[in-house]
Scaffold this motif. Structure first.
Motif, PDB file in Angstrom:
ATOM      1  N   LYS A   5       0.820  -1.089   0.094  1.00 18.12           N
ATOM      2  CA  LYS A   5      -0.108  -0.086  -0.081  1.00 18.12           C
ATOM      3  C   LYS A   5       0.629   1.548   0.171  1.00 18.12           C
ATOM      4  O   LYS A   5       0.206   2.286  -0.995  1.00 18.12           O
ATOM      5  CB  LYS A   5      -0.748   0.479   1.121  1.00 18.12           C
ATOM      6  CG  LYS A   5      -2.050   0.991   1.553  1.00 18.12           C
ATOM      7  CD  LYS A   5      -2.316   1.135   2.960  1.00 18.12           C
ATOM      8  CE  LYS A   5      -3.555   2.009   2.917  1.00 18.12           C
ATOM      9  NZ  LYS A   5      -4.182   1.835   3.935  1.00 18.12           N
ATOM     10  N   LYS A   9       0.915   4.307  -3.010  1.00 19.79           N
ATOM     11  CA  LYS A   9       0.500   5.719  -2.886  1.00 19.79           C
ATOM     12  C   LYS A   9       1.985   6.613  -3.372  1.00 19.79           C
ATOM     13  O   LYS A   9       1.110   7.531  -3.715  1.00 19.79           O
ATOM     14  CB  LYS A   9      -0.181   5.752  -0.987  1.00 19.79           C
ATOM     15  CG  LYS A   9      -0.982   5.452  -0.364  1.00 19.79           C
ATOM     16  CD  LYS A   9      -1.154   5.729   1.456  1.00 19.79           C
ATOM     17  CE  LYS A   9      -2.296   5.122   1.050  1.00 19.79           C
ATOM     18  NZ  LYS A   9      -2.711   5.930   2.867  1.00 19.79           N
ATOM     19  N   LYS A  13       1.448   9.715  -6.001  1.00 12.37           N
ATOM     20  CA  LYS A  13       1.545  10.396  -6.036  1.00 12.37           C
ATOM     21  C   LYS A  13       2.239  11.491  -6.811  1.00 12.37           C
ATOM     22  O   LYS A  13       2.362  12.573  -6.061  1.00 12.37           O
ATOM     23  CB  LYS A  13       2.134  10.209  -4.410  1.00 12.37           C
ATOM     24  CG  LYS A  13       3.147  11.878  -3.928  1.00 12.37           C
ATOM     25  CD  LYS A  13       3.614  11.940  -2.501  1.00 12.37           C
ATOM     26  CE  LYS A  13       3.700  13.050  -1.667  1.00 12.37           C
ATOM     27  NZ  LYS A  13       4.423  13.477  -1.112  1.00 12.37           N
ATOM     28  N   LYS A  33     -11.060   4.410  -0.736  1.00  9.16           N
ATOM     29  CA  LYS A  33      -9.758   4.732  -1.057  1.00  9.16           C
ATOM     30  C   LYS A  33      -8.902   3.210  -1.479  1.00  9.16           C
ATOM     31  O   LYS A  33      -8.203   3.154  -2.598  1.00  9.16           O
ATOM     32  CB  LYS A  33      -8.519   5.774  -0.941  1.00  9.16           C
ATOM     33  CG  LYS A  33      -7.772   5.908  -1.306  1.00  9.16           C
ATOM     34  CD  LYS A  33      -7.182   7.457  -0.639  1.00  9.16           C
ATOM     35  CE  LYS A  33      -5.759   7.355  -1.669  1.00  9.16           C
ATOM     36  NZ  LYS A  33      -5.540   9.313  -0.821  1.00  9.16           N
ATOM     37  N   LEU A  37      -6.874   1.435  -4.675  1.00  9.77           N
ATOM     38  CA  LEU A  37      -5.672   1.527  -4.617  1.00  9.77           C
ATOM     39  C   LEU A  37      -5.190  -0.100  -5.160  1.00  9.77           C
ATOM     40  O   LEU A  37      -4.722  -0.327  -6.424  1.00  9.77           O
ATOM     41  CB  LEU A  37      -4.769   1.841  -3.321  1.00  9.77           C
ATOM     42  CG  LEU A  37      -4.358   3.109  -2.995  1.00  9.77           C
ATOM     43  CD1 LEU A  37      -4.412   3.140  -1.344  1.00  9.77           C
ATOM     44  CD2 LEU A  37      -3.374   3.827  -3.645  1.00  9.77           C
TER      45      LEU A  37
END
Length: 63
Positions: A5, A9, A13, A33, A37
């Protein structure tokens, strides 16, 4: 290759296109979310996906 995870992320980003895809998945399928993901990982990263090399580069040891 393993789903992480935190790496996912970080990848999102750093990539505007993936940010848009994540938001689209969340809205279109009413996903939380975390689920979005994972879905994005399987669709765009895993098994030779478009962003696989970028994801793997995040796992490389820092020098």
């Amino acid at each position: 290759m393993k789903y992480l995870k935190s790496q996912m992320k970080q990848l999102i980003k750093e990539n505007q296109e993936l940010q848009g895809k994540l938001n689209g998945l969340m809205k279109e399928h009413s996903l939380e979310k975390n689920f979005a993901l994972k879905a994005l990982y399987h669709a765009e990263v895993a098994e030779g996906g478009k962003y696989q090399l970028a994801y793997q580069a995040l796992d490389a040891p820092k020098k």
